[in-house]
Design an enzyme around this catalytic site. Structure first.
Site, PDB file in Angstrom:
ATOM      1  N   SER A  92     -34.313  12.088 -38.118  1.00 58.24           N
ATOM      2  CA  SER A  92     -33.570  13.372 -39.071  1.00 58.24           C
ATOM      3  C   SER A  92     -34.272  14.023 -39.857  1.00 58.24           C
ATOM      4  O   SER A  92     -35.248  15.363 -39.673  1.00 58.24           O
ATOM      5  CB  SER A  92     -32.242  12.969 -39.496  1.00 58.24           C
ATOM      6  OG  SER A  92     -31.522  14.136 -39.957  1.00 58.24           O
ATOM      7  N   LYS A  98     -13.336  28.045 -53.266  1.00 57.15           N
ATOM      8  CA  LYS A  98     -13.795  27.411 -54.569  1.00 57.15           C
ATOM      9  C   LYS A  98     -14.469  25.344 -54.992  1.00 57.15           C
ATOM     10  O   LYS A  98     -15.088  25.203 -54.543  1.00 57.15           O
ATOM     11  CB  LYS A  98     -13.929  27.781 -56.090  1.00 57.15           C
ATOM     12  CG  LYS A  98     -14.662  27.525 -57.364  1.00 57.15           C
ATOM     13  CD  LYS A  98     -16.375  28.449 -57.486  1.00 57.15           C
ATOM     14  CE  LYS A  98     -17.034  27.633 -58.278  1.00 57.15           C
ATOM     15  NZ  LYS A  98     -18.179  27.887 -57.761  1.00 57.15           N
TER      16      LYS A  98
END
Lengths: 311, 169
Positions: free
Chosen positions: A129, A181
């Site tokens: 990764s 949010k």
């Protein structure tokens, strides 16, 4: 007469001791303020060996509890230091990392790409990764045939505690301005729209990752896309797929550099030695704080809108 | 009654009895002192400099320092402080004893052209040890004058009204 002579030597000794004391104090201050205790070079030679061990993050790696964390900020400084040193002819990155933050991985990869010298990645146990993202930025990748590498993908999974807090009759009071949010807080389920938005962002980062690996390895985006399912490859498989250049270890890395640069390689090891203040700051950081506060609360206290993306 | 110190060397002692110390004695004394300073006072800085300075040719080291201004700055600060410590070594010992370790071994001593050797005189005669402008100019002027004057005095010695003389006893 002899007594006078003895007094003379006592005065000399006292003066030297006092001056030596001030020299030690000043040397300590210099080491502290100029960060000289942070990176230590072991040995003298013409090839820098920089270790990238553990989870790649932008900061951290200093405290007692951060042994398996590598800070992109510190690695960048090491890279710049080795690049600026005319006695260093090449840099070997010894990678043993499962990845980490996408931003931190890219920061290190970009720093490597700016280096004017030959760079080699030596993947030990794991270079997957973000660890592979970093490796791909070097000129040549060497891995053991059993090394874990590849794993080109992005992950941002987290635990959803909404069921658990409901069972305990705890209510999540949603107070936001801006409807997305608190997207990703672990106290409520994602809405279908939020899931799509989230996925789009992950796909975008995945795309960046693929583009970077393709560019770094001289492959097409399509070729890397086919490999970028998130699956990890053993070193031997990665070699077949063009993700790794050679199978081997440190001897092969040295042999490659000696042949490429026509030099006798002598390794200078860059070791991160945390200063007193690093240890103090690391010990008092968020994670250590959570050890005292309780692991459970640490898991549930995911900050609103803090999307943690791991590559 | 005024207490007489070891460094209270009368004017006539310097000029008539001991006489100006020879250049070679002075050079040997200075080398001994440099070895002492390097061995003792430079010891704490050695580790730091080994870490930040490459072991390379002059050219490579120069380009390394050029491309690392922060390292150059650190080295400058270290050298300045080391210069001050070295000045203090010379100034304090010459003020208190009239001699440094090198001067003891070569049997020479610092004399004042006034009656009592003062600390400011000892400090001024060692100003060349501070590695900043304008004191670095003394690296050239001082040895030239030492070879030109009959009393083997450096410029900083003329300014401080001191002279290195052979020890008389």
């Amino acid at each position: 007469m002899e007594k006078k002579s003895n007094v003379k030597w006592v005065i000399i000794a006292v003066v030297l001791v006092i001056l030596l004391f001030f020299a030690f104090i000043f040397a300590g201050i210099v080491a502290l303020f100029f960060g000289l205790s942070e990176a230590e070079r072991i040995g003298t030679g013409n090839v820098a060996l920089i270790h990238i061990n553990g989870l790649i993050l932008t900061e951290g790696g200093g405290g007692f509890f951060d042994e398996d964390v590598v800070s992109s900020t510190k690695i960048k400084l090491d890279i710049e230091d080795a690049d600026a040193d005319p006695t260093i002819k090449a840099i070997i990155f010894e990678i043993n990392s499962p990845g980490g933050s996408a931003v931190a991985s890219e920061e290190i990869a970009n720093a490597i790409k700016k280096v004017d010298k030959t760079t080699v990645a030596l993947i030990r146990e794991t270079g997957a990764s973000g660890g592979y993202w970093v490796a791909s930025a070097t000129d040549y990748i060497i891995a053991n045939r059993m090394s874990v590498t590849g794993s080109i993908g992005v992950i941002a999974s987290y635990l959803d505690f909404s069921g658990l807090i409901k069972d305990y009759n705890v209510t999540y009071e949603r107070l936001v301005s801006g409807k997305y949010k608190d997207m990703g807080v672990p106290f409520r389920e994602l809405t279908p729209t939020e899931r799509i938005l989230f996925q789009k962002k992950l796909d975008l980062i995945h795309e960046y990752f693929i583009e970077e690996v393709a560019k770094n390895r001289g492959l097409t985006n399509e070729q890397v896309n086919d490999l970028a399912t998130g699956i990890f490859y053993l070193g031997s498989e990665a070699k077949e797929l063009g993700l790794v250049d050679e199978l081997g270890g440190e001897e092969e890395a040295i042999a490659y550099l000696e042949k490429e640069l026509n030099i006798t390689v002598e390794i200078v090891e860059y070791v991160e030695k945390p200063s007193f203040f690093d240890i103090l700051a690391g010990t008092l950081n968020e994670k250590s704080f959570f050890v005292g506060k309780g692991i459970g609360s640490a898991l549930t206290e995911k900050k609103a809108n803090k999307l943690e993306v791991w590559a | 009654m005024k207490k007489k110190g070891l460094s209270d060397i009368p004017k006539e002692y310097a000029f008539n009895k001991g006489g100006p110390a020879s250049k070679w004695r002075r050079i040997i004394a200075f080398i001994i002192d440099l070895l002492v300073v390097d061995f003792v006072l430079f010891f704490p800085f050695r580790g730091i400099l080994t870490k930040i300075m490459p072991t390379a040719s002059f050219k490579e080291t120069y380009s390394y320092l050029q491309s690392n201004p922060s390292i150059s700055k650190t080295i400058n600060i270290i050298m300045l402080f080391f210069g001050i410590l070295t000045l203090l070594y010379f100034a304090i010992l010459e003020w208190k004893l009239g001699q440094t370790i090198g001067k003891i071994f070569t049997r020479i001593t610092v004399a004042s052209q006034t009656n009592k050797l003062r600390f400011w005189q000892c400090a001024v005669r060692s100003l060349f040890l501070i590695p900043v402008f304008p004191f670095v100019l003394l690296w050239v002027i001082d040895p030239i004058l030492m070879f030109l004057t009959k009393t083997n005095q450096r410029l900083s010695e003329i300014l401080s009204k001191t002279m290195v003389v052979n020890k008389y006893n």
